[in-house]
Design a protein around this motif. Sequence first.
Motif, PDB file in Angstrom:
ATOM      1  N   ASP A 110       0.822  -1.206   0.000  1.00 39.19           N
ATOM      2  CA  ASP A 110       0.000   0.000   0.000  1.00 39.19           C
ATOM      3  C   ASP A 110       0.859   1.261   0.000  1.00 39.19           C
ATOM      4  O   ASP A 110       1.819   1.380   0.778  1.00 39.19           O
ATOM      5  N   ILE A 111       0.482   2.207  -0.862  1.00 35.82           N
ATOM      6  CA  ILE A 111       1.193   3.474  -0.990  1.00 35.82           C
ATOM      7  C   ILE A 111       0.208   4.595  -0.686  1.00 35.82           C
ATOM      8  O   ILE A 111      -0.741   4.810  -1.442  1.00 35.82           O
ATOM      9  N   SER A 112       0.422   5.301   0.419  1.00 33.87           N
ATOM     10  CA  SER A 112      -0.486   6.389   0.791  1.00 33.87           C
ATOM     11  C   SER A 112      -0.163   7.649   0.006  1.00 33.87           C
ATOM     12  O   SER A 112       0.965   8.141   0.034  1.00 33.87           O
ATOM     13  N   ALA A 113      -1.185   8.163  -0.683  1.00 38.38           N
ATOM     14  CA  ALA A 113      -1.054   9.387  -1.471  1.00 38.38           C
ATOM     15  C   ALA A 113      -2.036  10.410  -0.924  1.00 38.38           C
ATOM     16  O   ALA A 113      -3.243  10.161  -0.892  1.00 38.38           O
ATOM     17  N   GLU A 114      -1.541  11.560  -0.500  1.00 36.05           N
ATOM     18  CA  GLU A 114      -2.354  12.515   0.248  1.00 36.05           C
ATOM     19  C   GLU A 114      -3.075  13.516  -0.644  1.00 36.05           C
ATOM     20  O   GLU A 114      -2.490  14.076  -1.574  1.00 36.05           O
ATOM     21  N   VAL A 115      -4.345  13.747  -0.343  1.00 35.12           N
ATOM     22  CA  VAL A 115      -5.109  14.779  -1.045  1.00 35.12           C
ATOM     23  C   VAL A 115      -4.738  16.149  -0.480  1.00 35.12           C
ATOM     24  O   VAL A 115      -4.289  16.265   0.663  1.00 35.12           O
ATOM     25  N   LEU A 116      -4.966  17.175  -1.277  1.00 29.97           N
ATOM     26  CA  LEU A 116      -4.702  18.547  -0.840  1.00 29.97           C
ATOM     27  C   LEU A 116      -5.997  19.302  -0.541  1.00 29.97           C
ATOM     28  O   LEU A 116      -5.980  20.313   0.143  1.00 29.97           O
ATOM     29  N   GLY A 117      -7.109  18.821  -1.055  1.00 29.55           N
ATOM     30  CA  GLY A 117      -8.390  19.479  -0.852  1.00 29.55           C
ATOM     31  C   GLY A 117      -8.889  19.347   0.580  1.00 29.55           C
ATOM     32  O   GLY A 117      -8.494  18.441   1.314  1.00 29.55           O
ATOM     33  N   THR A 118      -9.794  20.254   0.956  1.00 28.72           N
ATOM     34  CA  THR A 118     -10.349  20.237   2.317  1.00 28.72           C
ATOM     35  C   THR A 118     -11.872  20.213   2.337  1.00 28.72           C
ATOM     36  O   THR A 118     -12.477  20.158   3.399  1.00 28.72           O
ATOM     37  N   THR A 119     -12.500  20.262   1.169  1.00 31.98           N
ATOM     38  CA  THR A 119     -13.954  20.115   1.104  1.00 31.98           C
ATOM     39  C   THR A 119     -14.277  18.723   0.582  1.00 31.98           C
ATOM     40  O   THR A 119     -13.437  18.077  -0.070  1.00 31.98           O
ATOM     41  N   PHE A 120     -15.502  18.270   0.853  1.00 34.10           N
ATOM     42  CA  PHE A 120     -15.910  16.932   0.417  1.00 34.10           C
ATOM     43  C   PHE A 120     -15.709  16.750  -1.078  1.00 34.10           C
ATOM     44  O   PHE A 120     -15.106  15.761  -1.523  1.00 34.10           O
TER      45      PHE A 120
END
Length: 217
Positions: free
Chosen positions: A57-67
């Motif tokens: 598993d490779i965790s890739a982070e989102v940058l958004g803060t709204t749904f």
Amino acid sequence: MKFFIDTANLAQIKEANDLGILDGVTTNPSLMAKEGISGEAAIHQHYKTICDLVDGDISAEVLGTTFDEIVAEGKVLAALDPNIVVKVPMIKDGIKAIKWFTDNGIKTNCTLIFSAGQAILAAKAGATYVSPFIGRIDDSGWDGVQLIKQIAEIYAIQGFETQILAASIRNANHIIACAEAGADVCTCPLDSILALLKHPLTDIGLAKFLEDAKKLG
């Protein structure tokens, strides 16, 4: 306990993988920036390269803060490779997005966990992983490892399947303590993993064996 390496550095990822004990990778925008990687296309390509190096598993982070932002970005990340886990912040819209991802078969890692209450919400939403930041908790005067233990006890009682991914690991002792406290995964820098190899008595013993071997010719 699974071992993930917390970096975007390909050389370090390869070195950890070559040890034969690596189960996955976690990254974040700060780690990407540290490697001089910027721009959506370059970041996505880097994730693909990491997925080619590591079978896990490779965790890739989102940058958004709204749904809507989190879901839109997460769908793109998840489409890069089957091993991508969408890393979502512990915020209200993040929990809503984790539930959406869960319902649509996308793995998630709820990051920036600092309390058992947050870990319960993430598990209820169906997060694949929760990431308590134990080093930062220690820095604030609380006990990060104790939080790992508390979450592990709650999950066992309630039957939650979410895995506890101990993050913000500072040293080898943190890794050992997290294993004792019930963490399913630890993610840490390469130096912390390599530090587990070292003990002065091992060095002394090896030197003695080599010395005796020379005497035997």
